[in-house]
Motif scaffolding. Structure first.
Motif, short mmCIF file in Angstrom:
data_model
loop_
_atom_site.label_atom_id
_atom_site.label_comp_id
_atom_site.label_asym_id
_atom_site.label_seq_id
_atom_site.Cartn_x
_atom_site.Cartn_y
_atom_site.Cartn_z
N UNK A 16 -15.95 -8.53 10.62
CA UNK A 16 -16.77 -8.10 9.48
C UNK A 16 -17.16 -6.62 9.61
N UNK A 17 -17.52 -6.19 10.80
CA UNK A 17 -17.87 -4.79 11.02
C UNK A 17 -16.65 -3.88 10.84
N UNK A 18 -15.49 -4.37 11.25
CA UNK A 18 -14.24 -3.60 11.09
C UNK A 18 -13.97 -3.34 9.60
N UNK A 19 -14.06 -4.39 8.78
CA UNK A 19 -13.80 -4.22 7.36
C UNK A 19 -14.91 -3.42 6.68
N UNK A 20 -16.13 -3.57 7.16
CA UNK A 20 -17.23 -2.75 6.63
C UNK A 20 -16.96 -1.27 6.90
N UNK A 21 -16.47 -0.97 8.09
CA UNK A 21 -16.15 0.42 8.44
C UNK A 21 -15.10 0.98 7.50
N UNK A 22 -14.06 0.20 7.22
CA UNK A 22 -13.02 0.65 6.29
C UNK A 22 -13.60 0.93 4.91
N UNK A 23 -14.42 0.02 4.44
CA UNK A 23 -14.99 0.18 3.10
C UNK A 23 -15.94 1.37 3.02
N UNK A 62 0.83 -1.21 0.00
CA UNK A 62 0.00 0.00 0.00
C UNK A 62 0.86 1.26 0.00
N UNK A 63 0.26 2.40 -0.34
CA UNK A 63 1.03 3.65 -0.32
C UNK A 63 1.54 3.96 1.09
N UNK A 64 2.76 4.50 1.16
CA UNK A 64 3.28 5.01 2.41
C UNK A 64 3.90 4.01 3.35
N UNK A 65 4.03 2.74 2.92
CA UNK A 65 4.57 1.75 3.86
C UNK A 65 6.05 1.48 3.67
N UNK A 66 6.68 2.22 2.76
CA UNK A 66 8.14 2.17 2.73
C UNK A 66 8.78 1.59 1.49
N UNK A 72 -6.58 3.61 2.66
CA UNK A 72 -6.00 2.92 1.53
C UNK A 72 -6.37 3.52 0.19
N UNK A 73 -5.94 2.81 -0.85
CA UNK A 73 -6.09 3.30 -2.21
C UNK A 73 -7.39 2.78 -2.80
N UNK A 74 -8.37 3.67 -2.92
CA UNK A 74 -9.66 3.26 -3.46
C UNK A 74 -9.48 2.67 -4.86
N UNK A 75 -10.06 1.49 -5.05
CA UNK A 75 -10.00 0.75 -6.30
C UNK A 75 -8.63 0.17 -6.57
N UNK A 76 -7.71 0.24 -5.63
CA UNK A 76 -6.43 -0.43 -5.77
C UNK A 76 -6.48 -1.79 -5.12
N UNK A 77 -5.31 -2.46 -5.05
CA UNK A 77 -5.27 -3.81 -4.49
C UNK A 77 -5.77 -3.83 -3.05
N UNK A 78 -5.42 -2.79 -2.26
CA UNK A 78 -5.85 -2.79 -0.87
C UNK A 78 -7.37 -2.75 -0.76
N UNK A 79 -8.01 -2.02 -1.66
CA UNK A 79 -9.46 -1.93 -1.66
C UNK A 79 -10.08 -3.32 -1.87
N UNK A 80 -9.54 -4.05 -2.83
CA UNK A 80 -10.07 -5.39 -3.09
C UNK A 80 -9.70 -6.37 -1.99
#
Length: 428
Positions: free
Chosen positions: A261-268, A49-53, A235-243
């Motif tokens: 499931x609620x945690x990932x729903x919150x991210x999305x 993901x972006x920003x991780x080095x 994260x990067x919307x529509x990038x690998x992290x999004x999927x």
């Protein structure tokens, strides 16, 4: 050091020993670390993901090796830039090329560079936010001996970076007297969500926005809270992290882990793509809940339609109900697995002619073609089930084939008993 350069840029690690985190990839006990320290830098792909080095690690590798270093971005570099890299390698014998956004590498660039990667005169470090097995050209991928997936930095790694920036007098903020508490640094580390660039940028913004008292910059809690709330961490919307988030959501619901499931729903939801989230929830209702609880599909659809009418942020309310409902529901994938088995059989050539009595008979002359013999099930009642007659429906070559294997879960347990009962009637 030019004052115009951002703190995140100035604090990039200069050698491998200054890299924070990523110990599984480049820690002192790894083969990659030992290779580079011994003077051998293999061509590699860095994915994450972006920003991780990724960029920082490339610069650290360059600082540790003695190779001439060139950094390019695949989105802005042309054939001439690649030719310049090749010329440099001819003059020096070998060059280390860092190519960011390598998944955007075009064919012309590849054709120019590939032979030189092959013969070792150009050592390539490619960085990408996309899955290299999906988005990086196989010709490039095959020439990279190492494909490393970087992970988000831990809170401890983030704090190490923040303290290093505060203490460093040459590249960081060490020449300033800054009063910032451990709790405030914790807030920055947590809000940055493993993204080193965000953490250092946030720290720099907080220091710049703070007032100076008696020669010291004093950081106020209210300012930290205000700036932290503006940091996007999803994260990067529509990038690998999004999927990956969509995948993690479905697997958490399938695994009946409500909190995950609620945690990932919150991210999305925070990514702002209500359509993608809604589509995935509807898929899950039929793919993973299925016949075990057939009522869930219409309920999830109703929740999605409600969310669409409400819009964010209220849309989260019906969607939360749908997520919890599916997590705690009985699960079955038998129906779509049966269909997939039938599709696979067709592709494998396991087909046959439609029985004559099932063919269309709604036209003059059908009887002359032999389209006769069909028995109307509704005319033969079987208890409370309705109508059923023992006649052949599959092609003759496939009689006895079974695609559906019922699961004794929830409502499907009742359906399974009916299925087995009907099968027993056939045997009689």
């Amino acid at each position: 050091m030019p004052t115009g350069q951002p703190l995140a840029y100035r604090m990039r690690p200069r050698t491998l020993d200054e890299v924070a985190g990523q110990q599984e990839v480049i820690g002192k006990d790894t083969a990659l670390y030992q290779m580079i320290r011994n003077g051998h830098v293999p061509s590699m792909l860095l994915y994450g993901e972006p920003g991780i080095g990724k960029t920082s690690l490339a610069y650290a590798i360059a600082g540790t090796s003695d190779l001439p270093f060139i950094a390019l971005n695949a989105t802005t570099s042309g054939k001439k830039d690649i030719e310049d890299v090749v010329k440099e390698s001819r003059m020096t014998g070998k060059v280390l090329l860092f190519l960011d956004e390598i998944h955007r590498f075009n064919k012309l660039q590849q054709d120019t560079l590939l032979p030189h990667i092959e013969n070792g005169s150009v050592v390539l470090i490619g960085a990408t936010t996309e899955n290299p097995y999906h988005d990086v050209n196989p010709a490039i991928r095959s020439r990279c001996g190492e494909i490393k997936q970087l992970k988000r930095l831990t809170k401890e790694d983030m704090l190490t970076l923040l303290h290093r920036a505060l203490d460093d007098e040459e590249r960081g903020l060490g020449k300033q007297s800054i009063e910032i508490t451990a709790e405030q640094l914790d807030q920055i580390a947590v809000a940055s969500n493993g993204d080193a660039r965000k953490a250092l940028t946030l720290l720099e913004s907080i220091v710049e926005a703070s007032d100076e008292e008696n020669g010291s910059v004093v950081v106020e809690d209210s300012l930290v809270s205000q700036l932290v709330s503006r940091v996007g961490v999803f994260g990067d919307k529509k990038g690998s992290h999004f999927y990956n988030l969509l995948s993690a959501l479905q697997k958490s619901i399938r695994g009946s882990d409500t909190d995950a499931a609620l945690y990932y729903t919150a991210h999305l939801l925070e990514s702002g793509d209500l359509v993608a989230l809604s589509r995935r929830l509807l898929v899950i209702a039929y793919e993973d809940i299925g016949l075990a609880n057939p009522a869930v599909g219409p309920q999830v659809l109703a929740a999605i339609q409600s969310a669409e009418r409400l819009g964010l942020p209220e849309a989260r309310i019906p969607l939360a109900n749908a997520v919890v409902l599916m997590c705690l529901s009985e699960k079955s994938n038998s129906a779509y697995q049966a269909l997939d088995a039938a599709i696979a059989a067709i592709h494998a050539g396991k087909t046959g002619d439609i029985p004559m009595h099932l063919r269309d008979a709604h036209y003059g002359g059908a009887k002359d073609l032999g389209h006769v013999g069909y028995q109307y099930p509704h005319d033969t009642k079987v208890g409370s089930f309705g109508g059923w007659v023992d006649q052949t429906y599959l092609p003759d070559k496939l009689v006895g084939t079974h695609y559906y294997s019922p699961i004794d879960a929830g409502e499907e347990k009742r359906l399974a008993s009916i299925y087995r009962k009907l099968e027993s009637f056939k045997k009689k």
